[in-house]
Write an enzyme that holds these catalytic residues in place. Structure first.
Site, mmCIF file in Angstrom:
data_model
loop_
_atom_site.group_PDB
_atom_site.id
_atom_site.type_symbol
_atom_site.label_atom_id
_atom_site.label_comp_id
_atom_site.label_asym_id
_atom_site.label_seq_id
_atom_site.Cartn_x
_atom_site.Cartn_y
_atom_site.Cartn_z
ATOM 1 N N HIS A 13 0.853 -1.195 0.000
ATOM 2 C CA HIS A 13 0.000 0.000 0.000
ATOM 3 C C HIS A 13 0.889 1.245 0.000
ATOM 4 C CE1 HIS A 13 -3.939 2.022 1.499
ATOM 5 N NE2 HIS A 13 -3.097 2.979 1.154
ATOM 6 N N GLY A 197 -8.566 8.369 -2.287
ATOM 7 C CA GLY A 197 -8.949 9.777 -2.348
ATOM 8 C C GLY A 197 -9.647 10.175 -1.053
ATOM 9 N N HIS A 224 -9.866 1.549 0.021
ATOM 10 C CA HIS A 224 -9.672 2.302 1.255
ATOM 11 C C HIS A 224 -11.002 2.219 1.993
ATOM 12 C CE1 HIS A 224 -6.066 3.716 -0.581
ATOM 13 N NE2 HIS A 224 -5.778 4.527 0.427
ATOM 14 N N GLU A 227 -11.802 4.835 6.634
ATOM 15 C CA GLU A 227 -10.813 5.861 7.017
ATOM 16 C C GLU A 227 -11.511 6.987 7.767
ATOM 17 O OE1 GLU A 227 -8.499 7.063 3.584
ATOM 18 O OE2 GLU A 227 -6.778 7.486 4.854
ATOM 19 N N ASP A 302 1.802 3.704 3.136
ATOM 20 C CA ASP A 302 0.784 4.616 2.607
ATOM 21 C C ASP A 302 1.452 5.727 1.784
ATOM 22 O OD1 ASP A 302 -1.757 5.490 2.127
ATOM 23 O OD2 ASP A 302 -2.109 6.356 4.096
ATOM 24 N N ASP A 303 2.062 6.697 2.476
ATOM 25 C CA ASP A 303 2.695 7.842 1.811
ATOM 26 C C ASP A 303 3.993 8.150 2.548
ATOM 27 O OD1 ASP A 303 0.380 8.652 -0.005
ATOM 28 O OD2 ASP A 303 -0.604 8.714 1.940
HETATM 29 C C1 6MZ Z 1 -6.977 8.028 0.752
HETATM 30 C C2 6MZ Z 1 -5.021 8.578 -0.325
HETATM 31 C C3 6MZ Z 1 -4.320 8.577 0.905
HETATM 32 O O1 6MZ Z 1 -2.420 8.502 -6.923
HETATM 33 O O2 6MZ Z 1 -1.417 10.763 -7.263
HETATM 34 N N1 6MZ Z 1 -4.154 8.892 -1.282
HETATM 35 N N2 6MZ Z 1 -6.335 8.295 -0.389
HETATM 36 N N3 6MZ Z 1 -6.373 8.029 1.957
HETATM 37 C C4 6MZ Z 1 -5.054 8.310 2.084
HETATM 38 N N4 6MZ Z 1 -4.515 8.344 3.342
HETATM 39 C C5 6MZ Z 1 -3.740 9.392 3.856
HETATM 40 N N5 6MZ Z 1 -3.045 8.863 0.646
HETATM 41 C C6 6MZ Z 1 -2.956 9.036 -0.698
HETATM 42 O O3 6MZ Z 1 -1.023 9.518 -5.119
HETATM 43 C C7 6MZ Z 1 -1.680 10.487 -4.323
HETATM 44 C C8 6MZ Z 1 -3.152 10.173 -4.236
HETATM 45 O O4 6MZ Z 1 -3.356 8.948 -3.501
HETATM 46 C C9 6MZ Z 1 -4.521 9.018 -2.713
HETATM 47 C C10 6MZ Z 1 -5.158 10.379 -2.965
HETATM 48 O O5 6MZ Z 1 -6.113 10.264 -3.997
HETATM 49 C C11 6MZ Z 1 -3.952 11.202 -3.453
HETATM 50 O O6 6MZ Z 1 -4.334 12.298 -4.263
HETATM 51 P P1 6MZ Z 1 -1.222 9.389 -6.698
HETATM 52 O O7 6MZ Z 1 0.062 8.769 -7.172
#
Ligand code: 6MZ
Length: 362
Positions: A13, A197, A224, A227, A302-303
């Site tokens: 993820h 998103g 997702h 959340e 996640d990020d």
């Molecule tokens: C939901 C998330 C997210 O697709 O442009 N994204 N969606 N919950 C989260 N938790 C914090 N973290 C990221 O990567 C960025 C996009 O991933 C989704 C959102 O749509 C965000 O704009 P990409 O590569």
């Protein structure tokens, strides 16, 4: 806890634009606008907690900086290198295909730029095309004799497969376009669809036709889920029976029972949940109860850019907070092999590799 870093891991993820290096983001921001930079820098370098709402504002800013073909290629290459450098051996990278007519970008050309990024990685070996069942192994199992260990090829290797994300802001038609693109791109390693998103936006019914179509065509689906507090949507999502779900925070007793009986694996994003204030502290995180209940779980970032973390760091937090040792963490990592969306050839390769690492640990 150096072993959290050296242990082979699977990342299931990770959002491409959320995993961008801070240094790259700052460089892009400087290039874009010298005069507004101080304002942008403040947003990018805000390392403390951000609410979910703030995180989605930040994504809009990141997208302004990254949505052109060359930058998409660059960040894909860097993200794969970063995961491989911390011994991730299988990465399922997800991204939302974007259209931007002003620069001639279509959803397809966006994904082609991602593929170009995968091809341009040269510091590690990348396998991103589907395996045929009888293909030879990609990850060489660890040798057992000392002599073989000395001759071992030490170049890092990583499997990368792609998931195309549907953004909750999109219409049914736009979601369907993404699924059709994923089907066309299967031969290049697209294995599934993600729904992500801002969870406060959109309705489940909007995406359902596209998700059903994806499933009928044999794509795997991850959602997702939970959340934010939305009991009805969580119920509907679990009824759909996706192959995996992400987050699963605001679950009520009924949801937990449903999840448990369906055995759907959960992608746990611990730091993300805490930094977005969705969970008050590590100790209060649902990971520990679900782990004790032996529910299938996989630790994910996640990020990693937006939340300044890494997969090794997530392993470290879990090991430290819940008192899990190296063997337990290794099993947690190894179990995730069974939840990947890639084909059986890849699964078998990973199983053999993890077995060889386990033997070396004895
Ligand atoms: C939901 C998330 C997210 O697709 O442009 N994204 N969606 N919950 C989260 N938790 C914090 N973290 C990221 O990567 C960025 C996009 O991933 C989704 C959102 O749509 C965000 O704009 P990409 O590569």
């Amino acid at each position: 806890m150096e072993w959290c870093f050296s242990m082979p891991k699977l990342e299931l993820h990770a959002h491409l634009n959320g995993s961008i290096r801070n240094s790259t983001l700052l460089e892009l921001a400087t290039d874009l606008s010298q005069k507004d930079f101080s304002e942008v820098e403040h947003v990018i370098l805000k390392y403390d907690d951000r609410s979910l709402k703030e995180v989605f504002k930040l994504f809009d800013l990141i997208h302004i900086l990254t949505t052109d073909h060359d930058t998409v290629t660059r960040i894909t290459k860097e993200v794969v290198e970063d995961f491989a450098s911390e011994n991730v051996v299988y990465l399922e990278l997800r991204t939302t295909p974007k259209r931007n007519d002003s620069i001639g970008m279509s959803k397809r050309s966006y994904i082609e730029a991602v593929l170009k990024g995968l091809r341009s990685v040269n510091s590690v070996d990348v396998d991103f095309a589907p395996h045929s069942e009888d293909s030879k192994t990609f990850l060489n199992p660890l040798p057992s004799t000392t002599e073989d260990k000395c001759n071992r090829d030490s170049r890092k290797k990583i499997f990368v497969r792609l998931l195309l994300s549907i953004d909750r802001r999109e219409t049914t038609e736009a979601a369907m376009e993404t699924v059709k693109l994923a089907l066309e791109m299967r031969q290049y390693g697209v294995v599934g669809i993600d729904l992500s998103g801002n969870p406060s936006i959109g309705e489940w019914i909007t995406y359902l036709p596209a998700l059903k179509f994806a499933r009928e065509q044999g794509l795997r689906v991850t959602l997702h889920c939970g959340e934010v507090r939305n009991p009805k949507e969580i119920h509907n999502m679990l009824d759909f029976h996706p192959e995996r779900i992400g987050h699963a925070i605001f679950f009520e007793e009924e949801h937990w029972r449903k999840l448990k009986s369906s055995n759907i694996p959960v992608e746990i994003c611990l730091t993300s949940n805490i930094r977005t204030l969705s969970v008050p502290s590590v100790d209060a995180h649902h990971f520990v109860d679900w782990y004790s209940a032996k529910h299938p779980l996989v630790l994910c970032t996640d990020d990693s850019g937006v939340f300044s973390t890494s997969l090794s760091n997530e392993y470290k937090i879990v090991a430290k907070s819940f008192g899990l040792g190296m063997k337990e963490m290794f099993e947690l990592s190894r179990n995730a092999v069974e939840f990947i969306f890639a084909d059986n050839g890849v699964k078998e390769d990973l199983r053999t590799y993890f077995n060889s690492v386990a033997k070396n640990m004895e």
